[in-house]
Design a protein around this motif. Structure first.
Motif, PDB file in Angstrom:
ATOM      1  N   MET A   1     -55.616 -10.228 -56.951  1.00 55.34           N
ATOM      2  CA  MET A   1     -54.746 -10.400 -55.805  1.00 55.34           C
ATOM      3  C   MET A   1     -54.134 -11.793 -55.873  1.00 55.34           C
ATOM      4  O   MET A   1     -54.805 -12.766 -56.118  1.00 55.34           O
ATOM      5  CB  MET A   1     -55.549 -10.198 -54.523  1.00 55.34           C
ATOM      6  CG  MET A   1     -54.710 -10.336 -53.270  1.00 55.34           C
ATOM      7  SD  MET A   1     -55.635 -10.095 -51.724  1.00 55.34           S
ATOM      8  CE  MET A   1     -56.103  -8.424 -51.855  1.00 55.34           C
ATOM      9  N   SER A   2     -52.822 -11.883 -55.615  1.00 56.14           N
ATOM     10  CA  SER A   2     -52.164 -13.181 -55.691  1.00 56.14           C
ATOM     11  C   SER A   2     -52.530 -14.045 -54.492  1.00 56.14           C
ATOM     12  O   SER A   2     -52.989 -13.563 -53.473  1.00 56.14           O
ATOM     13  CB  SER A   2     -50.642 -12.989 -55.751  1.00 56.14           C
ATOM     14  OG  SER A   2     -50.164 -12.551 -54.505  1.00 56.14           O
ATOM     15  N   GLU A   3     -52.292 -15.339 -54.641  1.00 59.84           N
ATOM     16  CA  GLU A   3     -52.619 -16.267 -53.564  1.00 59.84           C
ATOM     17  C   GLU A   3     -51.853 -15.913 -52.303  1.00 59.84           C
ATOM     18  O   GLU A   3     -52.396 -15.933 -51.211  1.00 59.84           O
ATOM     19  CB  GLU A   3     -52.302 -17.697 -54.002  1.00 59.84           C
ATOM     20  CG  GLU A   3     -52.642 -18.728 -52.940  1.00 59.84           C
ATOM     21  CD  GLU A   3     -52.261 -20.120 -53.378  1.00 59.84           C
ATOM     22  OE1 GLU A   3     -51.867 -20.900 -52.497  1.00 59.84           O
ATOM     23  OE2 GLU A   3     -52.379 -20.427 -54.570  1.00 59.84           O
ATOM     24  N   SER A   4     -50.555 -15.567 -52.439  1.00 53.52           N
ATOM     25  CA  SER A   4     -49.770 -15.257 -51.252  1.00 53.52           C
ATOM     26  C   SER A   4     -50.283 -14.008 -50.569  1.00 53.52           C
ATOM     27  O   SER A   4     -50.261 -13.908 -49.354  1.00 53.52           O
ATOM     28  CB  SER A   4     -48.291 -15.113 -51.600  1.00 53.52           C
ATOM     29  OG  SER A   4     -48.082 -13.985 -52.398  1.00 53.52           O
ATOM     30  N   ALA A   5     -50.754 -13.013 -51.349  1.00 53.82           N
ATOM     31  CA  ALA A   5     -51.275 -11.797 -50.748  1.00 53.82           C
ATOM     32  C   ALA A   5     -52.570 -12.076 -50.004  1.00 53.82           C
ATOM     33  O   ALA A   5     -52.834 -11.499 -48.963  1.00 53.82           O
ATOM     34  CB  ALA A   5     -51.485 -10.732 -51.817  1.00 53.82           C
ATOM     35  N   GLY A  51     -43.660 -13.367 -62.883  1.00 53.71           N
ATOM     36  CA  GLY A  51     -44.971 -13.892 -62.529  1.00 53.71           C
ATOM     37  C   GLY A  51     -45.252 -13.999 -61.043  1.00 53.71           C
ATOM     38  O   GLY A  51     -46.368 -14.294 -60.645  1.00 53.71           O
ATOM     39  N   GLU A  52     -44.270 -13.775 -60.223  1.00 54.34           N
ATOM     40  CA  GLU A  52     -44.430 -13.940 -58.778  1.00 54.34           C
ATOM     41  C   GLU A  52     -44.340 -12.591 -58.070  1.00 54.34           C
ATOM     42  O   GLU A  52     -43.577 -11.722 -58.476  1.00 54.34           O
ATOM     43  CB  GLU A  52     -43.333 -14.858 -58.209  1.00 54.34           C
ATOM     44  CG  GLU A  52     -43.268 -16.225 -58.820  1.00 54.34           C
ATOM     45  CD  GLU A  52     -44.344 -17.164 -58.303  1.00 54.34           C
ATOM     46  OE1 GLU A  52     -45.080 -16.794 -57.370  1.00 54.34           O
ATOM     47  OE2 GLU A  52     -44.449 -18.276 -58.843  1.00 54.34           O
ATOM     48  N   GLU A  53     -45.093 -12.450 -56.995  1.00 50.66           N
ATOM     49  CA  GLU A  53     -44.989 -11.269 -56.139  1.00 50.66           C
ATOM     50  C   GLU A  53     -44.083 -11.645 -54.972  1.00 50.66           C
ATOM     51  O   GLU A  53     -44.486 -12.351 -54.054  1.00 50.66           O
ATOM     52  CB  GLU A  53     -46.375 -10.859 -55.645  1.00 50.66           C
ATOM     53  CG  GLU A  53     -46.370  -9.521 -54.960  1.00 50.66           C
ATOM     54  CD  GLU A  53     -47.769  -9.058 -54.602  1.00 50.66           C
ATOM     55  OE1 GLU A  53     -47.920  -8.480 -53.524  1.00 50.66           O
ATOM     56  OE2 GLU A  53     -48.694  -9.300 -55.402  1.00 50.66           O
ATOM     57  N   VAL A  54     -42.844 -11.191 -55.039  1.00 57.65           N
ATOM     58  CA  VAL A  54     -41.806 -11.575 -54.082  1.00 57.65           C
ATOM     59  C   VAL A  54     -41.592 -10.436 -53.093  1.00 57.65           C
ATOM     60  O   VAL A  54     -41.598  -9.267 -53.463  1.00 57.65           O
ATOM     61  CB  VAL A  54     -40.494 -11.901 -54.851  1.00 57.65           C
ATOM     62  CG1 VAL A  54     -39.346 -12.122 -53.911  1.00 57.65           C
ATOM     63  CG2 VAL A  54     -40.701 -13.111 -55.757  1.00 57.65           C
ATOM     64  N   SER A  55     -41.375 -10.804 -51.822  1.00 54.27           N
ATOM     65  CA  SER A  55     -41.181  -9.811 -50.771  1.00 54.27           C
ATOM     66  C   SER A  55     -39.717  -9.615 -50.391  1.00 54.27           C
ATOM     67  O   SER A  55     -39.381  -8.617 -49.752  1.00 54.27           O
ATOM     68  CB  SER A  55     -41.970 -10.191 -49.522  1.00 54.27           C
ATOM     69  OG  SER A  55     -43.346 -10.201 -49.802  1.00 54.27           O
ATOM     70  N   LEU A  56     -38.846 -10.561 -50.746  1.00 53.52           N
ATOM     71  CA  LEU A  56     -37.430 -10.471 -50.402  1.00 53.52           C
ATOM     72  C   LEU A  56     -36.648 -11.370 -51.346  1.00 53.52           C
ATOM     73  O   LEU A  56     -37.141 -12.433 -51.732  1.00 53.52           O
ATOM     74  CB  LEU A  56     -37.201 -10.916 -48.949  1.00 53.52           C
ATOM     75  CG  LEU A  56     -35.762 -10.938 -48.435  1.00 53.52           C
ATOM     76  CD1 LEU A  56     -35.183  -9.524 -48.341  1.00 53.52           C
ATOM     77  CD2 LEU A  56     -35.698 -11.606 -47.066  1.00 53.52           C
ATOM     78  N   ILE A  57     -35.434 -10.941 -51.682  1.00 57.37           N
ATOM     79  CA  ILE A  57     -34.536 -11.750 -52.515  1.00 57.37           C
ATOM     80  C   ILE A  57     -33.234 -11.958 -51.754  1.00 57.37           C
ATOM     81  O   ILE A  57     -32.624 -10.989 -51.291  1.00 57.37           O
ATOM     82  CB  ILE A  57     -34.241 -11.064 -53.867  1.00 57.37           C
ATOM     83  CG1 ILE A  57     -35.531 -10.814 -54.652  1.00 57.37           C
ATOM     84  CG2 ILE A  57     -33.252 -11.894 -54.689  1.00 57.37           C
ATOM     85  CD1 ILE A  57     -35.354  -9.941 -55.878  1.00 57.37           C
ATOM     86  N   LEU A  58     -32.836 -13.228 -51.614  1.00 60.83           N
ATOM     87  CA  LEU A  58     -31.512 -13.564 -51.101  1.00 60.83           C
ATOM     88  C   LEU A  58     -30.704 -13.959 -52.321  1.00 60.83           C
ATOM     89  O   LEU A  58     -31.024 -14.942 -52.995  1.00 60.83           O
ATOM     90  CB  LEU A  58     -31.575 -14.711 -50.094  1.00 60.83           C
ATOM     91  CG  LEU A  58     -32.414 -14.457 -48.838  1.00 60.83           C
ATOM     92  CD1 LEU A  58     -32.372 -15.672 -47.919  1.00 60.83           C
ATOM     93  CD2 LEU A  58     -31.938 -13.228 -48.106  1.00 60.83           C
ATOM     94  N   LEU A  59     -29.656 -13.201 -52.613  1.00 59.37           N
ATOM     95  CA  LEU A  59     -28.983 -13.292 -53.908  1.00 59.37           C
ATOM     96  C   LEU A  59     -27.493 -13.537 -53.751  1.00 59.37           C
ATOM     97  O   LEU A  59     -26.789 -12.729 -53.134  1.00 59.37           O
ATOM     98  CB  LEU A  59     -29.241 -11.980 -54.667  1.00 59.37           C
ATOM     99  CG  LEU A  59     -28.681 -11.797 -56.059  1.00 59.37           C
ATOM    100  CD1 LEU A  59     -29.180 -12.884 -57.002  1.00 59.37           C
ATOM    101  CD2 LEU A  59     -29.069 -10.416 -56.585  1.00 59.37           C
TER     102      LEU A  59
END
Length: 193
Positions: A1-5, A51-59
């Motif tokens: 589990m990632s740190e953010s999770a 490498g990151e578990e991202v929840s949203l992308i502003l692009l």
């Protein structure tokens, strides 16, 4: 589990080739309590997503090299990242063609610059909440699936004991038991997979 999770903190990937735009996005979003990741290009954004578990992308749409549309298409092609919501930000005229192209590339929303910071914050909040609910449902589905597999394995072990116990039964009893036991075994084998 990632740190953010594990901490409950979600990550938002901010993608824009102009540092001043990234700084402005950070200023707008900093009070929400999310970890903000920066990428100065589509290529850099894709590297973050490895490498990151991202929840949203502003692009940002307009970037040299890989533009926002192409970046979004790459994000949506990967199993690991296809469900991440993408909000396109653009200085282009938000004409129907550009907005359609953004939604076709996988965007959940499309905002024209300059945008209202409060609207952006509200949209980010909604999409983060929806994404987190989807992940929670996926985790629950995975737990239920593992439980069903364990239950099926236990039932198969019990079925084997029943088959052994009825092996010495009279032939007419064995003949009546074989079809339902075979059907039960088949259903349990399917559930175990």
């Amino acid at each position: 589990m990632s740190e953010s999770a594990s901490t409950g903190q979600v990550k938002i990937l901010l993608v824009d080739d102009r540092p001043e735009n990234l700084l402005a996005l950070e200023a707008i979003l900093q009070g929400l309590g999310h970890q903000l990741l920066r990428a100065g290009s589509g290529e850099e954004a894709l590297k973050h997503l490895l490498g990151e578990e991202v929840s949203l992308i502003l692009l940002d749409v307009q970037m040299p090299g890989m533009d926002g549309f192409e970046t979004a298409e790459h994000v949506k092609r990967r199993e690991k990242t296809r469900d991440i919501p993408i909000i396109f930000l653009t200085a282009l005229e938000a004409g129907g063609h550009q907005a359609f192209r953004g939604y076709s590339a996988g965007a959940v929303d499309y905002l024209a610059k300059p945008f209202d910071p409060w609207v952006l914050r509200a949209k980010v909040g909604v999409f983060i909440e929806l994404h987190e609910q989807r992940r929670a449902l996926q985790r629950q589905r995975d737990r239920l699936q593992r439980r069903a597999q364990r239950d099926a394995e236990e039932m198969l072990a019990l079925l084997e004991r029943v088959e052994v116990a009825t092996a010495d039964a009279p032939p007419d009893v064995t003949a009546r038991l074989q079809p339902p036991l075979a059907a039960l075994r088949e259903r349990l084998e399917e559930r175990r997979r």
